[in-house]
Enzyme design. Structure first.
Site, PDB file in Angstrom:
ATOM      1  N   LYS A 159     144.370 105.511  80.105  1.00  0.00           N
ATOM      2  CA  LYS A 159     144.438 106.347  78.879  1.00  0.00           C
ATOM      3  C   LYS A 159     144.857 107.858  79.153  1.00  0.00           C
ATOM      4  O   LYS A 159     143.907 108.198  78.895  1.00  0.00           O
ATOM      5  CB  LYS A 159     143.648 106.191  77.781  1.00  0.00           C
ATOM      6  CG  LYS A 159     143.415 104.181  77.646  1.00  0.00           C
ATOM      7  CD  LYS A 159     143.041 104.375  76.581  1.00  0.00           C
ATOM      8  CE  LYS A 159     143.376 105.180  75.170  1.00  0.00           C
ATOM      9  NZ  LYS A 159     144.082 104.284  74.304  1.00  0.00           N
TER      10      LYS A 159
HETATM   11  N1  PMP Z   1     147.822  98.962  75.786  1.00  0.00           N
HETATM   12  C1  PMP Z   1     148.096 100.783  75.887  1.00  0.00           C
HETATM   13  C2  PMP Z   1     149.311 101.329  75.938  1.00  0.00           C
HETATM   14  C3  PMP Z   1     146.840 100.698  74.829  1.00  0.00           C
HETATM   15  O1  PMP Z   1     146.848 102.367  74.295  1.00  0.00           O
HETATM   16  C4  PMP Z   1     145.932 100.277  74.303  1.00  0.00           C
HETATM   17  C5  PMP Z   1     145.213 100.815  73.449  1.00  0.00           C
HETATM   18  N2  PMP Z   1     144.112 101.205  74.148  1.00  0.00           N
HETATM   19  C6  PMP Z   1     145.566  99.242  74.840  1.00  0.00           C
HETATM   20  C7  PMP Z   1     146.873  98.510  75.985  1.00  0.00           C
HETATM   21  C8  PMP Z   1     145.145  98.383  74.497  1.00  0.00           C
HETATM   22  O2  PMP Z   1     143.337  98.497  75.116  1.00  0.00           O
HETATM   23  P1  PMP Z   1     141.932  98.331  74.500  1.00  0.00           P
HETATM   24  O3  PMP Z   1     141.991  96.823  73.979  1.00  0.00           O
HETATM   25  O4  PMP Z   1     141.181  98.728  75.521  1.00  0.00           O
HETATM   26  O5  PMP Z   1     142.340  98.625  72.962  1.00  0.00           O
END
Ligand code: PMP
Length: 295
Positions: A159
């Site tokens: 991220k």
């Molecule tokens: N893809 C992206 C680009 C995201 O920003 C997120 C949110 N964090 C997700 C997928 C889903 O990740 P998570 O389930 O860990 O929140």
């Protein structure tokens, strides 16, 4: 109802191990995070006063930082404790937590070897990411003209703030055309994910299909939903999925910390039903995050 801008709210923010007044949690505009995307972050949800999967999120924050060559000057344990502390101080019961790590101002060109690493954790009460009415009916997505970058061109499994540039561009393009979100393809034209959530499809036999996360985030919610589905005896196939295969699928949903499980009713010309399996998975996910006994 107009929401208060995020820099005008009140309370405290955990900022480099100090509790700072919300209005004083500022950075100088000459900082490497802002100019060169030297920044990683997390997005976590609080349910009934507890951060769901806090340890996994903190671990990913450290992984993202490491991939960016950033050495966080705290331990994971310290960040976990700080996260719990700040939600108590802010009295957040059902909300969001945003840890953020960035390079400071010591050097302001490409090289940033000497920059101080800053860490902050902010939290606020928060509800649904998508409009709750739309969330029940299923949201509509377009297909973005922007693709997820090839895995050898970015630290794709993180991220990192820079990865979100094309997400905001895609989301704005979608919204301007009356869609709620945008489906992004990968560099080879396979289905990848939405702008802030992973994607699943259901076929006629009830099997779920989801793209292999080899150039985009393998979300914590994605992994959790795969576990829930498996425990219900639902078959899951992780594979490359081409956009024209969407004509064969009857259901579709997004997963993410913010999105939770959000049904999708349309992507471009393809239509989907909000079927019982999606409603059932969504209910089980809600039970899990709120630690209720399985329905
Ligand atoms: N893809 C992206 C680009 C995201 O920003 C997120 C949110 N964090 C997700 C997928 C889903 O990740 P998570 O389930 O860990 O929140």
């Amino acid at each position: 109802m107009e929401t208060v801008p995020y820099d005008k709210r009140s309370g405290k923010i955990w900022f480099n191990a100090k509790l700072v007044d919300w209005k004083n949690a500022n950075v100088h505009l000459l900082n490497h995070g802002l100019h060169y995307a030297s920044c990683v972050f997390e997005g976590e949800r609080v349910y009934d006063g507890e951060i769901f999967k806090l340890e996994e999120h903190t671990e990913r924050l450290f992984h993202s930082a490491k991939r960016m060559g950033i050495n966080i000057p705290y331990t994971q344990d310290e960040i976990n404790k700080a996260s719990k502390e700040i939600i108590l101080i802010q009295k957040v019961k059902n909300g969001y937590v945003r840890p953020v790590v960035w390079r400071g101002s010591e050097m302001m060109a490409i090289s940033a070897q000497k920059n101080k690493i800053h860490v902050a954790i902010a939290t606020w009460e928060w509800g649904s990411y998508f409009d709750p009415k739309l969330k029940l009916k299923g949201i509509k997505l377009n297909i973005s003209s922007w693709r997820r970058p090839a895995p050898n061109s970015v630290p794709w499994d993180t991220k990192a703030a820079g990865l979100y540039m094309i997400c905001t561009l895609s989301k704005h393009e979608a919204e301007s055309k009356g869609f709620t979100d945008s489906l992004m393809l990968d560099h080879e034209g396979n289905i990848a994910e939405a702008t802030g959530a992973n994607i699943f499809f259901k076929d006629k036999s009830g099997t779920l299909h989801t793209p292999t996360p080899d150039s985009f985030l393998d979300g914590i919610t994605r992994r959790c939903v795969i576990e829930i589905a498996k425990s219900k005896g639902v078959k899951i196939i992780e594979r490359k999925i081409k956009p024209n295969e969407m004509s064969e699928f009857i259901g579709c949903f997004l997963t993410g910390t913010a999105a939770e499980i959000t049904p999708v009713s349309q992507i471009d010309k393809y239509r989907f039903e909000v079927c019982n399996l999606i409603k059932d998975l969504s209910q089980s996910y809600q039970n899990l995050v709120r630690k209720k006994a399985a329905a």
